[in-house]
Design an enzyme around this catalytic site. Sequence first.
Site, mmCIF file in Angstrom:
data_model
loop_
_atom_site.group_PDB
_atom_site.id
_atom_site.type_symbol
_atom_site.label_atom_id
_atom_site.label_comp_id
_atom_site.label_asym_id
_atom_site.label_seq_id
_atom_site.Cartn_x
_atom_site.Cartn_y
_atom_site.Cartn_z
ATOM 1 N N ILE A 77 0.849 -1.045 0.018
ATOM 2 C CA ILE A 77 -0.046 -0.062 -0.050
ATOM 3 C C ILE A 77 0.972 1.381 -0.170
ATOM 4 O O ILE A 77 1.518 1.305 0.888
ATOM 5 C CB ILE A 77 -1.076 -0.129 1.300
ATOM 6 C CG1 ILE A 77 -2.011 -1.251 1.277
ATOM 7 C CG2 ILE A 77 -1.864 1.493 1.304
ATOM 8 C CD1 ILE A 77 -2.597 -1.497 2.589
ATOM 9 N N CYS A 78 0.639 2.097 -0.869
ATOM 10 C CA CYS A 78 1.526 3.288 -0.880
ATOM 11 C C CYS A 78 1.514 4.102 0.272
ATOM 12 O O CYS A 78 0.214 4.516 0.616
ATOM 13 C CB CYS A 78 1.145 4.194 -2.184
ATOM 14 S SG CYS A 78 1.907 5.769 -2.221
ATOM 15 N N ILE A 79 2.279 4.570 1.044
ATOM 16 C CA ILE A 79 2.153 5.197 2.220
ATOM 17 C C ILE A 79 1.783 6.564 1.966
ATOM 18 O O ILE A 79 1.012 6.906 2.969
ATOM 19 C CB ILE A 79 3.597 5.126 2.727
ATOM 20 C CG1 ILE A 79 3.455 6.052 4.197
ATOM 21 C CG2 ILE A 79 4.778 6.094 1.981
ATOM 22 C CD1 ILE A 79 4.463 5.753 5.346
#
Lengths: 130, 130
Positions: A77-79
């Site tokens: 998941i992209c931070i």
Amino acid sequence: MKFAIMVSEGPYTHQATDSAYQFAKAAIAKGHEVTRVFFYHDGVNNGTRLTVPPQDDRNIVNRWSEIATQNNIDLVICIAAAQRRGLLDENEAKRQGKDANNIAPGFRISGLGQLVEAGIQSDRLVVFGD
Amino acid sequence: MSDDMDFEEGGTIKKFMFVNRKAPYGTIYALEGLEVVLISAAFDQDVSLAFVDDGVFQLVKGQKTDGIEMKNFSPTYRALEGYDIEKLYVDRESLEARGLSEDDLLVDVQVMSAAEMGDMMAQQDVVISF
């Protein structure tokens, strides 16, 4: 063949994540490898363990967790996208002073570099979005 | 996949194209897309950007966003040169359909036909669309 996947839309509103899941399942069934799924934009919402869909519907989040555990797929998941949208793991929650975290099993939070790296290391990067 | 992949210092250099299809405001795709482009610069890949459909609006000069309380991120496109990202391709038909010309854009670009854009895409190893 080594596939990486990017999912750009959230669960239930949009079919993109369903299509990505079906693609991953079909690719694995044909003997291919899916190395990483990168969740970006509203796609990060596929990684919250707090969804409670109706019992007669598919559970999109659990489905990703299961296919990842069974086939050793890295769910990222992209931070930056996650922070905007309220997706936090335990460490991030602590760091940001939030009182809860919500990441589903098999998912991890990391940076956008993981998407570019997936493009470099896989034979194909397939994007599922709007 | 192109057959002419270069290997430098043990690293693979692939041709990455980021395809921008959405208007800069209204949805987050353009902003988050640009974040990926900036990160990709750190990986020393052969990066290009395509602007098609409403994506051409991302490059229009004189954007004023105070009224919608959003950050005007268009100056970032001018900074791309500093990241060695200089291949910006714009679809001619998309420009013309919106009453725009190259003079309306805030950076130097290469304007091309849809067919030429298609050829350009076919040469890429990785195409990520926003």
